[in-house]
Motif scaffolding. Structure first.
Motif, PDB file in Angstrom:
ATOM      1  N   HIS A 169     -72.997   2.508 -43.549  1.00 38.11           N
ATOM      2  CA  HIS A 169     -74.153   2.685 -44.430  1.00 38.11           C
ATOM      3  C   HIS A 169     -74.999   1.414 -44.337  1.00 38.11           C
ATOM      4  O   HIS A 169     -75.127   0.631 -45.302  1.00 38.11           O
ATOM      5  CB  HIS A 169     -73.667   2.926 -45.868  1.00 38.11           C
ATOM      6  CG  HIS A 169     -74.668   3.610 -46.741  1.00 38.11           C
ATOM      7  ND1 HIS A 169     -75.114   4.899 -46.526  1.00 38.11           N
ATOM      8  CD2 HIS A 169     -75.328   3.180 -47.845  1.00 38.11           C
ATOM      9  CE1 HIS A 169     -75.977   5.232 -47.457  1.00 38.11           C
ATOM     10  NE2 HIS A 169     -76.141   4.203 -48.262  1.00 38.11           N
ATOM     11  N   LEU A 170     -75.572   1.208 -43.164  1.00 32.84           N
ATOM     12  CA  LEU A 170     -76.287  -0.036 -42.854  1.00 32.84           C
ATOM     13  C   LEU A 170     -77.765   0.121 -43.207  1.00 32.84           C
ATOM     14  O   LEU A 170     -78.649   0.129 -42.352  1.00 32.84           O
ATOM     15  CB  LEU A 170     -76.068  -0.400 -41.385  1.00 32.84           C
ATOM     16  CG  LEU A 170     -74.581  -0.522 -40.992  1.00 32.84           C
ATOM     17  CD1 LEU A 170     -74.438  -0.846 -39.518  1.00 32.84           C
ATOM     18  CD2 LEU A 170     -73.871  -1.569 -41.857  1.00 32.84           C
ATOM     19  N   ILE A 171     -78.006   0.199 -44.492  1.00 37.20           N
ATOM     20  CA  ILE A 171     -79.309   0.548 -45.044  1.00 37.20           C
ATOM     21  C   ILE A 171     -80.328  -0.585 -44.896  1.00 37.20           C
ATOM     22  O   ILE A 171     -79.978  -1.761 -44.893  1.00 37.20           O
ATOM     23  CB  ILE A 171     -79.181   0.930 -46.532  1.00 37.20           C
ATOM     24  CG1 ILE A 171     -78.366  -0.143 -47.283  1.00 37.20           C
ATOM     25  CG2 ILE A 171     -78.550   2.300 -46.684  1.00 37.20           C
ATOM     26  CD1 ILE A 171     -78.271   0.086 -48.771  1.00 37.20           C
ATOM     27  N   HIS A 172     -81.600  -0.181 -44.821  1.00 37.48           N
ATOM     28  CA  HIS A 172     -82.697  -1.139 -44.728  1.00 37.48           C
ATOM     29  C   HIS A 172     -83.626  -1.028 -45.936  1.00 37.48           C
ATOM     30  O   HIS A 172     -84.820  -1.299 -45.828  1.00 37.48           O
ATOM     31  CB  HIS A 172     -83.482  -0.916 -43.434  1.00 37.48           C
ATOM     32  CG  HIS A 172     -82.735  -1.378 -42.222  1.00 37.48           C
ATOM     33  ND1 HIS A 172     -82.904  -2.621 -41.663  1.00 37.48           N
ATOM     34  CD2 HIS A 172     -81.774  -0.768 -41.481  1.00 37.48           C
ATOM     35  CE1 HIS A 172     -82.105  -2.759 -40.620  1.00 37.48           C
ATOM     36  NE2 HIS A 172     -81.404  -1.646 -40.492  1.00 37.48           N
ATOM     37  N   PHE A 173     -83.085  -0.609 -47.052  1.00 34.60           N
ATOM     38  CA  PHE A 173     -83.833  -0.571 -48.310  1.00 34.60           C
ATOM     39  C   PHE A 173     -82.837  -0.734 -49.437  1.00 34.60           C
ATOM     40  O   PHE A 173     -81.615  -0.725 -49.211  1.00 34.60           O
ATOM     41  CB  PHE A 173     -84.636   0.729 -48.443  1.00 34.60           C
ATOM     42  CG  PHE A 173     -83.827   1.946 -48.843  1.00 34.60           C
ATOM     43  CD1 PHE A 173     -84.220   2.715 -49.924  1.00 34.60           C
ATOM     44  CD2 PHE A 173     -82.681   2.328 -48.140  1.00 34.60           C
ATOM     45  CE1 PHE A 173     -83.497   3.841 -50.295  1.00 34.60           C
ATOM     46  CE2 PHE A 173     -81.960   3.459 -48.497  1.00 34.60           C
ATOM     47  CZ  PHE A 173     -82.372   4.209 -49.588  1.00 34.60           C
ATOM     48  N   ASP A 174     -83.342  -0.924 -50.643  1.00 37.63           N
ATOM     49  CA  ASP A 174     -82.460  -1.087 -51.799  1.00 37.63           C
ATOM     50  C   ASP A 174     -82.071   0.291 -52.317  1.00 37.63           C
ATOM     51  O   ASP A 174     -82.785   0.913 -53.094  1.00 37.63           O
ATOM     52  CB  ASP A 174     -83.160  -1.909 -52.894  1.00 37.63           C
ATOM     53  CG  ASP A 174     -83.385  -3.342 -52.466  1.00 37.63           C
ATOM     54  OD1 ASP A 174     -82.577  -3.854 -51.672  1.00 37.63           O
ATOM     55  OD2 ASP A 174     -84.371  -3.953 -52.915  1.00 37.63           O
ATOM     56  N   GLU A 175     -80.931   0.761 -51.849  1.00 31.69           N
ATOM     57  CA  GLU A 175     -80.437   2.097 -52.187  1.00 31.69           C
ATOM     58  C   GLU A 175     -80.279   2.251 -53.695  1.00 31.69           C
ATOM     59  O   GLU A 175     -79.574   1.469 -54.334  1.00 31.69           O
ATOM     60  CB  GLU A 175     -79.082   2.305 -51.515  1.00 31.69           C
ATOM     61  CG  GLU A 175     -78.416   3.620 -51.771  1.00 31.69           C
ATOM     62  CD  GLU A 175     -78.934   4.726 -50.866  1.00 31.69           C
ATOM     63  OE1 GLU A 175     -79.720   5.546 -51.361  1.00 31.69           O
ATOM     64  OE2 GLU A 175     -78.539   4.757 -49.685  1.00 31.69           O
ATOM     65  N   PRO A 176     -80.941   3.268 -54.306  1.00 31.38           N
ATOM     66  CA  PRO A 176     -80.796   3.467 -55.754  1.00 31.38           C
ATOM     67  C   PRO A 176     -79.370   3.814 -56.168  1.00 31.38           C
ATOM     68  O   PRO A 176     -78.875   3.343 -57.189  1.00 31.38           O
ATOM     69  CB  PRO A 176     -81.754   4.617 -56.059  1.00 31.38           C
ATOM     70  CG  PRO A 176     -82.737   4.611 -54.931  1.00 31.38           C
ATOM     71  CD  PRO A 176     -81.966   4.166 -53.728  1.00 31.38           C
TER      72      PRO A 176
ATOM     73  N   MET B  96     -75.203  -0.986 -53.732  1.00 34.37           N
ATOM     74  CA  MET B  96     -73.939  -1.051 -53.001  1.00 34.37           C
ATOM     75  C   MET B  96     -72.856  -1.887 -53.686  1.00 34.37           C
ATOM     76  O   MET B  96     -71.694  -1.482 -53.721  1.00 34.37           O
ATOM     77  CB  MET B  96     -74.179  -1.541 -51.562  1.00 34.37           C
ATOM     78  CG  MET B  96     -74.958  -0.552 -50.686  1.00 34.37           C
ATOM     79  SD  MET B  96     -74.192   1.084 -50.512  1.00 34.37           S
ATOM     80  CE  MET B  96     -75.107   2.037 -51.750  1.00 34.37           C
ATOM     81  N   PRO B  97     -73.177  -3.054 -54.283  1.00 36.13           N
ATOM     82  CA  PRO B  97     -72.117  -3.798 -54.974  1.00 36.13           C
ATOM     83  C   PRO B  97     -71.570  -3.085 -56.203  1.00 36.13           C
ATOM     84  O   PRO B  97     -70.465  -3.413 -56.669  1.00 36.13           O
ATOM     85  CB  PRO B  97     -72.812  -5.112 -55.377  1.00 36.13           C
ATOM     86  CG  PRO B  97     -73.995  -5.224 -54.487  1.00 36.13           C
ATOM     87  CD  PRO B  97     -74.434  -3.820 -54.231  1.00 36.13           C
ATOM     88  N   GLU B  98     -72.317  -2.117 -56.746  1.00 38.18           N
ATOM     89  CA  GLU B  98     -71.819  -1.345 -57.883  1.00 38.18           C
ATOM     90  C   GLU B  98     -70.875  -0.232 -57.449  1.00 38.18           C
ATOM     91  O   GLU B  98     -70.074   0.254 -58.253  1.00 38.18           O
ATOM     92  CB  GLU B  98     -72.989  -0.741 -58.670  1.00 38.18           C
ATOM     93  CG  GLU B  98     -73.883  -1.769 -59.332  1.00 38.18           C
ATOM     94  CD  GLU B  98     -75.092  -1.147 -60.011  1.00 38.18           C
ATOM     95  OE1 GLU B  98     -74.918  -0.194 -60.801  1.00 38.18           O
ATOM     96  OE2 GLU B  98     -76.223  -1.607 -59.742  1.00 38.18           O
ATOM     97  N   LEU B  99     -70.974   0.170 -56.190  1.00 35.83           N
ATOM     98  CA  LEU B  99     -70.148   1.268 -55.693  1.00 35.83           C
ATOM     99  C   LEU B  99     -68.947   0.793 -54.889  1.00 35.83           C
ATOM    100  O   LEU B  99     -67.871   1.388 -54.967  1.00 35.83           O
ATOM    101  CB  LEU B  99     -70.994   2.201 -54.807  1.00 35.83           C
ATOM    102  CG  LEU B  99     -72.302   2.749 -55.372  1.00 35.83           C
ATOM    103  CD1 LEU B  99     -72.868   3.817 -54.441  1.00 35.83           C
ATOM    104  CD2 LEU B  99     -72.122   3.302 -56.773  1.00 35.83           C
ATOM    105  N   ILE B 100     -69.139  -0.257 -54.102  1.00 37.32           N
ATOM    106  CA  ILE B 100     -68.116  -0.713 -53.160  1.00 37.32           C
ATOM    107  C   ILE B 100     -67.500  -2.014 -53.656  1.00 37.32           C
ATOM    108  O   ILE B 100     -68.217  -2.976 -53.952  1.00 37.32           O
ATOM    109  CB  ILE B 100     -68.729  -0.936 -51.763  1.00 37.32           C
ATOM    110  CG1 ILE B 100     -69.361   0.367 -51.236  1.00 37.32           C
ATOM    111  CG2 ILE B 100     -67.685  -1.465 -50.786  1.00 37.32           C
ATOM    112  CD1 ILE B 100     -70.302   0.138 -50.064  1.00 37.32           C
TER     113      ILE B 100
END
Length: 340
Positions: free
Chosen positions: A245-252, A275-279
């Motif tokens: 999940h190498l995202i290039h935006f701030d995933e909601p 991501m830090p809230e999920l992983i």
């Protein structure tokens, strides 16, 4: 308690394959109905629910291209507000347009903000924050200029995501084919490590797909399966050694992240947005800052206990937990005791 649930209408509720907002709306609606709440789902006419379906739009405008999106949206949103007096609360899952109707009725309202497509839409939310109770889907997605009633993470039905204790030797990309989602990064990572990469998702940016994705699809190391749903979806999510999940935006939020972990698949993600809230780094996957760190994380994926990924979802991201939190918020709003 009588709730009007206003779904988005880009896709059917629940969606056949893609449609994250519609999916969350469906999950919440069905969980509330199972708890005995009287829910009327305002959605497309081909939608499915155990509650009461109310529809003036025949199908999702992204599925039936003969439909004019703006016209369908106006018909859809006005429908719920014309019937507002029948309900104790309106829950809007359909972005900012319904906010413009909010002062025309007395019924309390909740809007789940599924993300901001642009800073240009923020003034609409700001204008109506004294009338509508906003819910963020992650703390990371809270806008500094807005007031919120709560942060409520999405939840999933665990029984729909069987635990795969072994996974496989394959990497997985699962999401929109769009620069934001990092499909090209996932491909380059697989090429660098020699791993096979399975890819699934709708093509949202045709140019990006043609330039960065399609040239690498060979049916052997890089395999693109398009949008997948049902059993194929859960097989893909569970039968992998890691989700990239190498995202290039701030995933909601990132539903696929939680769904993969529910199946036991750890996630390697750029440390952005929610991501830090999920992983939990080193426990359910790896949060990385650079592409080179992502490559290192792939080599370390065997350190992750797949059962810890499943346990994290069982503890924090079930649909029952999501529904309970929304139900508590509804009661506080209706009783006039909500803080925020």
């Amino acid at each position: 308690m009588r709730i009007a649930m206003l779904a988005p209408i880009s896709w059917r509720t629940p969606p056949r394959h893609y449609g994250p907002w519609e999916l969350v709306t469906s999950l919440l609606t069905e969980a509330l109905v199972a708890k005995g709440v009287d829910v009327t789902l305002f959605a497309t006419a081909d939608s499915e629910t155990a509650g009461t379906l109310a529809a003036v739009v025949p199908a999702g405008y992204s599925e039936d291209r003969t439909l004019d999106a703006k016209v369908m949206e106006m018909l859809h949103v006005s429908h719920v507000f014309e019937r507002a007096g029948e309900f104790d609360l309106i829950h809007n899952q359909a972005d900012f347009v319904p906010l413009a109707f909010s002062r025309l009725v007395d019924v309390p309202q909740v809007t789940t903000i599924h993300g901001f497509s642009s800073e240009r839409i923020v003034p609409v939310f700001k204008r109506y924050e004294d009338r509508v109770h906003y819910v963020a889907i992650s703390d990371a997605d809270r806008h500094a200029d807005l007031k919120y009633a709560a942060t409520i993470h999405h939840g999933i039905r665990l029984d729909e995501f069987p635990f795969d204790v072994e996974g496989s030797s394959d990497l997985l990309f699962f999401g929109r084919i769009h620069p934001d989602k990092g499909a090209a990064d996932a491909i380059q990572a697989a090429l660098a490590t020699g791993d096979r990469l399975l890819m699934a998702g709708i093509i949202q940016d045709e140019g990006y797909y043609a330039r960065e994705v399609e040239p690498h699809i060979d049916g052997e190391q890089i395999i693109f399966n398009g949008p997948v749903g049902g059993a194929a979806r859960t097989r893909a999510l569970g039968h992998a050694k890691a989700l990239l999940h190498l995202i290039h935006f701030d995933e909601p939020f990132g539903l696929s992240v939680v769904e993969a972990m529910a199946c036991g698949t750890p996630v390697i993600a750029y440390n952005r947005g929610s991501m830090p809230e999920l992983i939990e780094h080193g426990v359910t996957g790896f949060l990385v800052e650079t592409f080179d760190e992502a490559l290192e994380a792939i080599s370390r994926i065997g350190e992750i206990d797949r059962s810890a990924c499943r346990k994290a979802v069982e503890t924090r991201f079930t649909v029952q937990r999501m529904a309970d939190r929304y139900l508590e918020l509804y009661r506080e709003i209706i009783d006039g005791t909500v803080a925020g």
